[in-house]
Design a protein around this motif. Structure first.
Motif, PDB file in Angstrom:
ATOM      1  N   MET A   1     -27.422  -9.483 -18.915  1.00 30.45           N
ATOM      2  CA  MET A   1     -27.565  -9.916 -17.525  1.00 30.45           C
ATOM      3  C   MET A   1     -28.973 -10.036 -16.946  1.00 30.45           C
ATOM      4  O   MET A   1     -29.795  -9.388 -17.482  1.00 30.45           O
ATOM      5  N   SER A   2     -29.091 -11.019 -16.007  1.00 33.14           N
ATOM      6  CA  SER A   2     -30.368 -11.028 -14.932  1.00 33.14           C
ATOM      7  C   SER A   2     -30.113 -10.869 -13.817  1.00 33.14           C
ATOM      8  O   SER A   2     -28.991 -11.412 -13.137  1.00 33.14           O
ATOM      9  N   PHE A   3     -30.952 -10.553 -13.205  1.00 37.88           N
ATOM     10  CA  PHE A   3     -30.892 -10.115 -11.776  1.00 37.88           C
ATOM     11  C   PHE A   3     -31.935 -10.706 -11.090  1.00 37.88           C
ATOM     12  O   PHE A   3     -33.106 -10.518 -11.405  1.00 37.88           O
ATOM     13  N   TYR A   4     -31.518 -11.345  -9.591  1.00 37.08           N
ATOM     14  CA  TYR A   4     -32.590 -11.862  -8.834  1.00 37.08           C
ATOM     15  C   TYR A   4     -32.207 -11.254  -7.281  1.00 37.08           C
ATOM     16  O   TYR A   4     -31.397 -11.501  -6.720  1.00 37.08           O
ATOM     17  N   GLY A   5     -33.285 -10.607  -6.915  1.00 39.16           N
ATOM     18  CA  GLY A   5     -33.073 -10.056  -5.544  1.00 39.16           C
ATOM     19  C   GLY A   5     -34.154 -10.188  -4.708  1.00 39.16           C
ATOM     20  O   GLY A   5     -35.069 -10.893  -5.061  1.00 39.16           O
ATOM     21  N   TYR A   6     -33.979  -9.612  -3.470  1.00 43.35           N
ATOM     22  CA  TYR A   6     -34.990  -9.884  -2.339  1.00 43.35           C
ATOM     23  C   TYR A   6     -35.017 -11.145  -1.718  1.00 43.35           C
ATOM     24  O   TYR A   6     -35.695 -11.570  -0.867  1.00 43.35           O
ATOM     25  N   ASN A   7     -33.904 -11.975  -1.973  1.00 42.06           N
ATOM     26  CA  ASN A   7     -33.903 -13.208  -1.762  1.00 42.06           C
ATOM     27  C   ASN A   7     -33.556 -13.515  -0.024  1.00 42.06           C
ATOM     28  O   ASN A   7     -33.143 -12.413   0.475  1.00 42.06           O
ATOM     29  N   GLN A   8     -34.006 -14.762   0.403  1.00 43.29           N
ATOM     30  CA  GLN A   8     -33.660 -15.185   1.678  1.00 43.29           C
ATOM     31  C   GLN A   8     -32.227 -15.660   1.906  1.00 43.29           C
ATOM     32  O   GLN A   8     -31.545 -15.282   3.038  1.00 43.29           O
ATOM     33  N   ALA A   9     -31.684 -16.402   0.877  1.00 43.70           N
ATOM     34  CA  ALA A   9     -30.525 -17.033   0.863  1.00 43.70           C
ATOM     35  C   ALA A   9     -30.001 -17.034  -0.545  1.00 43.70           C
ATOM     36  O   ALA A   9     -30.617 -17.107  -1.611  1.00 43.70           O
ATOM     37  N   LEU A  10     -28.609 -17.121  -0.500  1.00 48.84           N
ATOM     38  CA  LEU A  10     -27.595 -16.996  -1.929  1.00 48.84           C
ATOM     39  C   LEU A  10     -27.285 -18.364  -2.071  1.00 48.84           C
ATOM     40  O   LEU A  10     -26.730 -18.883  -1.035  1.00 48.84           O
ATOM     41  N   LEU A  11     -27.457 -19.361  -3.133  1.00 44.24           N
ATOM     42  CA  LEU A  11     -26.953 -20.687  -3.163  1.00 44.24           C
ATOM     43  C   LEU A  11     -25.801 -20.586  -3.985  1.00 44.24           C
ATOM     44  O   LEU A  11     -25.179 -21.599  -4.171  1.00 44.24           O
ATOM     45  N   LYS A  12     -25.351 -19.365  -4.718  1.00 43.35           N
ATOM     46  CA  LYS A  12     -24.353 -19.466  -5.539  1.00 43.35           C
ATOM     47  C   LYS A  12     -23.245 -18.355  -5.218  1.00 43.35           C
ATOM     48  O   LYS A  12     -23.701 -17.295  -4.649  1.00 43.35           O
ATOM     49  N   GLN A  13     -21.881 -18.685  -5.675  1.00 42.78           N
ATOM     50  CA  GLN A  13     -20.843 -17.478  -5.320  1.00 42.78           C
ATOM     51  C   GLN A  13     -20.548 -17.052  -6.813  1.00 42.78           C
ATOM     52  O   GLN A  13     -20.543 -17.457  -7.790  1.00 42.78           O
TER      53      GLN A  13
END
Length: 380
Positions: free
Chosen positions: A324-336
């Protein structure tokens, strides 16, 4: 973990106070004084526990507010991104329509001149020529030729009129479409400005909330407890997500050292470096400008797309075989959750959610639940 910490502190405080009571008892003989001291200790312990509990509740409330604010910012950021795309598309369409309009205008000029010439020829060579032939007594063959010529001229004239009418219709249609597109463009620009102002207000409110949270956890022990709790929440969410979405893919093993960077920027925190006195970073933090697209490092399926305390708006992609890969601290999420993504596909926008002080991306890779150094897997 935080609750255990608060209870431990209360017991330590009680122990200190109780020792003080015993020392006082050695020097004061009256039993009533002893009783009063013990009662005072119990009262102080109770007060301290209530204060600690209240602090915990306030911290939870502040994080709930932060979640709402950052989710609102995320929604507005997505809308701004969509509006910007729509505006660009409308500008391209208007430019294309104006180009077509200019071509039609030139075509109209040519058709108008042709029609004028045909009309002049028709009236010069038409009925007057027919009369001259009759008066001159020329044969029927010449009359037939002139009749055919006149009919051809009439057809050409009618075609020129029809062509000019169609050109005028197309021009009117283009003009109406341009006006509609320009009206929509202005509406989109107005909405974009409104969203930009609203996001500024939300960012200002968020900054105050983050400041309040930082004040609540300013002690080393409280900060450590908060970090540990955040990690536990993440572990729990991932476990649930992995069970909910079964991904059948080959994993990341064949791609070590060849994975795409999710975003380009300066690495602010490396895997394994100190996060606090007792904790190490389980991923890496890459500094980048807010709003920059965060790209999937490899093909996979989104198994988590949500706000997590301490990590803000986070996307987790399952690549199969427990990777798995993790992407945090984002301003907005583009996927569900459930979305299939390809390598390099945008999945989020860089931000500073989760109470971070600066813009950047938290990036982590796990293999069968164990965090590994992500930098060694990325292309050099």
């Amino acid at each position: 973990m935080r609750e255990e910490y608060f209870r431990k502190k209360s017991r330590q405080y009680a122990s200190v106070l109780y020792t003080g009571v015993l020392l006082c008892a050695c020097f004061t003989s009256p039993v009533n004084a002893d009783q009063d001291q013990l009662s005072g200790v119990k009262s102080e312990i109770s007060r301290q526990e209530k204060q600690l509990s209240a602090n915990q509740r306030q911290l939870t409330t502040l994080n709930s507010s932060l979640k709402k604010q950052e989710e609102t910012i995320g929604r507005l950021a997505r809308q701004i991104r969509q509006l910007s795309g729509t505006i660009t598309s409308l500008q391209t369409q208007i430019s294309s329509l104006k180009k077509e309009q200019r071509v039609l205008q030139q075509q109209k000029i040519g058709q108008t001149e042709m029609l004028k010439e045909l009309l002049n020829t028709y009236y010069r060579q038409g009925q007057q020529s027919q009369l001259q032939i009759l008066l001159s007594g020329e044969g029927s063959s010449e009359q037939d030729r002139m009749t055919v010529y006149a009919e051809s001229l009439a057809k050409a004239r009618q075609k020129a009129i029809d062509d000019l009418t169609e050109t005028n219709r197309l021009l009117a249609e283009k003009k109406a479409r341009i006006e509609r597109q320009q009206t929509e463009l202005e509406q989109q620009r107005t909405q974009l400005r409104q969203n930009a102002k609203q996001i500024e207000r939300e960012q200002s409110a968020k900054k105050k909330t983050v400041s309040s949270i930082q004040q609540r956890i300013r002690s080393d022990n409280t900060y450590l407890s908060e970090l540990k709790n955040n990690q536990q929440r993440l572990e729990k969410e991932i476990k649930v997500a992995a069970e909910r979405v079964l991904v059948r893919m080959d994993g990341l093993s064949p791609y070590k050292g060849r994975l795409r960077w999710p975003v380009r920027g300066r690495v602010q925190h490396t895997f394994g470096s100190e996060q606090s006195s007792e904790l190490r970073w389980k991923g890496m933090v890459i500094g980048a400008k807010a709003g920059t697209e965060v790209n999937a490092t490899h093909d996979g399926t989104v198994v988590l797309s949500n706000w997590l305390r301490g990590y803000g708006l986070m996307v987790v992609i399952d690549h199969g075989h427990g990777d798995m890969s993790f992407y945090g601290y984002n301003q907005a999420l583009l996927k569900q959750v459930g979305d299939k993504v390809k390598t390099g596909e945008p999945v989020a926008l860089v931000g500073n959610s989760g109470g971070q002080k600066s813009d950047g991306l938290y990036f982590e890779i796990r293999r069968k639940g164990k965090p590994i150094n992500p930098q060694s897997w990325l292309v050099r």
